[in-house]
Design a protein around this motif. Sequence first.
Motif, PDB file in Angstrom:
ATOM      1  N   ASP A 234       0.596  65.372  10.661  1.00 13.28           N
ATOM      2  CA  ASP A 234       0.735  66.355  11.538  1.00 13.28           C
ATOM      3  C   ASP A 234       1.047  67.533  11.077  1.00 13.28           C
ATOM      4  OD1 ASP A 234       1.376  67.673  14.212  1.00 13.28           O
ATOM      5  OD2 ASP A 234       3.320  67.108  13.713  1.00 13.28           O
ATOM      6  N   ALA A 235       0.937  68.706  11.528  1.00 15.66           N
ATOM      7  CA  ALA A 235       1.284  70.242  10.995  1.00 15.66           C
ATOM      8  C   ALA A 235       2.731  70.608  11.402  1.00 15.66           C
ATOM      9  CB  ALA A 235       0.209  71.021  11.093  1.00 15.66           C
TER      10      ALA A 235
ATOM     11  N   ALA B 293      -3.981  66.528  10.981  1.00 11.05           N
ATOM     12  CA  ALA B 293      -4.440  66.215  12.584  1.00 11.05           C
ATOM     13  C   ALA B 293      -3.648  67.086  13.339  1.00 11.05           C
ATOM     14  CB  ALA B 293      -4.623  64.851  12.751  1.00 11.05           C
ATOM     15  N   SER B 294      -4.025  68.324  13.784  1.00 17.04           N
ATOM     16  CA  SER B 294      -3.257  69.119  14.283  1.00 17.04           C
ATOM     17  C   SER B 294      -3.634  69.475  15.758  1.00 17.04           C
ATOM     18  CB  SER B 294      -2.907  70.317  13.632  1.00 17.04           C
ATOM     19  OG  SER B 294      -1.991  71.236  14.185  1.00 17.04           O
TER      20      SER B 294
ATOM     21  N   THR C 236     -11.141  67.790   5.734  1.00 25.56           N
ATOM     22  CA  THR C 236      -9.827  67.242   5.626  1.00 25.56           C
ATOM     23  C   THR C 236      -9.075  67.804   6.514  1.00 25.56           C
ATOM     24  OG1 THR C 236      -9.067  68.552   3.775  1.00 25.56           O
ATOM     25  CG2 THR C 236      -9.882  66.380   3.006  1.00 25.56           C
ATOM     26  N   ILE C 237      -9.327  68.882   7.131  1.00 20.72           N
ATOM     27  CA  ILE C 237      -8.382  69.598   8.385  1.00 20.72           C
ATOM     28  C   ILE C 237      -9.077  69.330   9.673  1.00 20.72           C
ATOM     29  CG2 ILE C 237      -7.533  71.770   9.296  1.00 20.72           C
ATOM     30  CD1 ILE C 237      -7.418  72.997   6.378  1.00 20.72           C
ATOM     31  N   GLN C 238      -8.471  68.726  10.508  1.00 21.70           N
ATOM     32  CA  GLN C 238      -8.726  68.325  11.650  1.00 21.70           C
ATOM     33  C   GLN C 238      -8.134  69.046  12.900  1.00 21.70           C
ATOM     34  OE1 GLN C 238     -11.861  66.860  12.650  1.00 21.70           O
ATOM     35  NE2 GLN C 238     -12.106  66.374  10.514  1.00 21.70           N
ATOM     36  N   LEU C 239      -8.573  69.893  13.721  1.00 24.94           N
ATOM     37  CA  LEU C 239      -7.643  70.818  14.552  1.00 24.94           C
ATOM     38  C   LEU C 239      -8.418  70.540  15.993  1.00 24.94           C
ATOM     39  CD1 LEU C 239      -7.492  74.145  12.935  1.00 24.94           C
ATOM     40  CD2 LEU C 239      -6.033  72.111  12.581  1.00 24.94           C
TER      41      LEU C 239
ATOM     42  N   LYS D 155      -4.411  64.737  20.290  1.00 23.89           N
ATOM     43  CA  LYS D 155      -3.532  63.784  20.510  1.00 23.89           C
ATOM     44  C   LYS D 155      -2.713  63.910  21.749  1.00 23.89           C
ATOM     45  CE  LYS D 155      -1.809  65.841  16.506  1.00 23.89           C
ATOM     46  NZ  LYS D 155      -0.896  66.146  15.670  1.00 23.89           N
ATOM     47  N   PRO D 156      -2.424  62.797  22.393  1.00 17.31           N
ATOM     48  CA  PRO D 156      -2.515  61.151  21.826  1.00 17.31           C
ATOM     49  C   PRO D 156      -4.025  60.667  21.621  1.00 17.31           C
ATOM     50  CG  PRO D 156      -1.750  61.188  24.007  1.00 17.31           C
ATOM     51  CD  PRO D 156      -1.796  62.594  23.702  1.00 17.31           C
TER      52      PRO D 156
END
Length: 164
Positions: free
Chosen positions: A10-11, A60-61, A96-99, A112-113
Motif C-alpha cells: 500500500d502507499a 496497490a493504492s 507495477t503501479i496499480q492505482l 480496496k478491499p
Amino acid sequence: MNKYKLIIFDADGTLRHCTVEGQPCPDAPGEWELMPGVKEMLSRIQWGDPGEGGVGYGIASNQGGVGCGYLSADMAYRLIQELVVAAFGAEPEKGTIQLCPHRPDGGCKCRKPEPLMIQRLIERWGVKPEETLFVGDMETDKEAAERAGVDFKWAGEYFGWEQA
Ligand SMILES: [Mg+2]
C-alpha cells in the motif's frame, strides 16, 4: 526472508506519509516523506524477476482523491512513481503501479478491499497468490489481501515501527 516471490505495498501510511497538516494524502510533489525504515528494509531485498530468483514488487493504492477532484490521475501516478524511486532506489517497471482513481462511493471493481489491484500484480509477475505478500496499514488492505488469497502483514510490523 525470501519466502515470497512478490511483495505488494500500500502507499499511504505504509511507504509514505503526507507532510501537509490536516491532509491525508499528498496532492503535489514535496507533500510527502517516506515512512521510517522503509528505505533500509527494502534495500535488503533482491528485487527482480521471480523467474530469475528475484522478488517482484508492486504498489496497490486507492487514490480516491482523483475521483474527488483533489489531484489529476497523472499527478497521482507521478507521485507514486517518485515514491517507488525513493523507496526502492529505481524507476518502477511497467505494470507495477496499480492505482484506483475512483471515488470512494463509486462502487468500482478495483478500490480496496476489492482484490483486483493485487490480482493484476500477481498476473503481471506470473506468480501464485500463496507466493505473495501484501503490506498495508488499513483493515481494507487486510481484507483485499484475504480476498486475493495472499498473505498480509501490517506495515508497522513489517517495517518495525511496532512489535508484532
Ligand atoms: Mg494506507
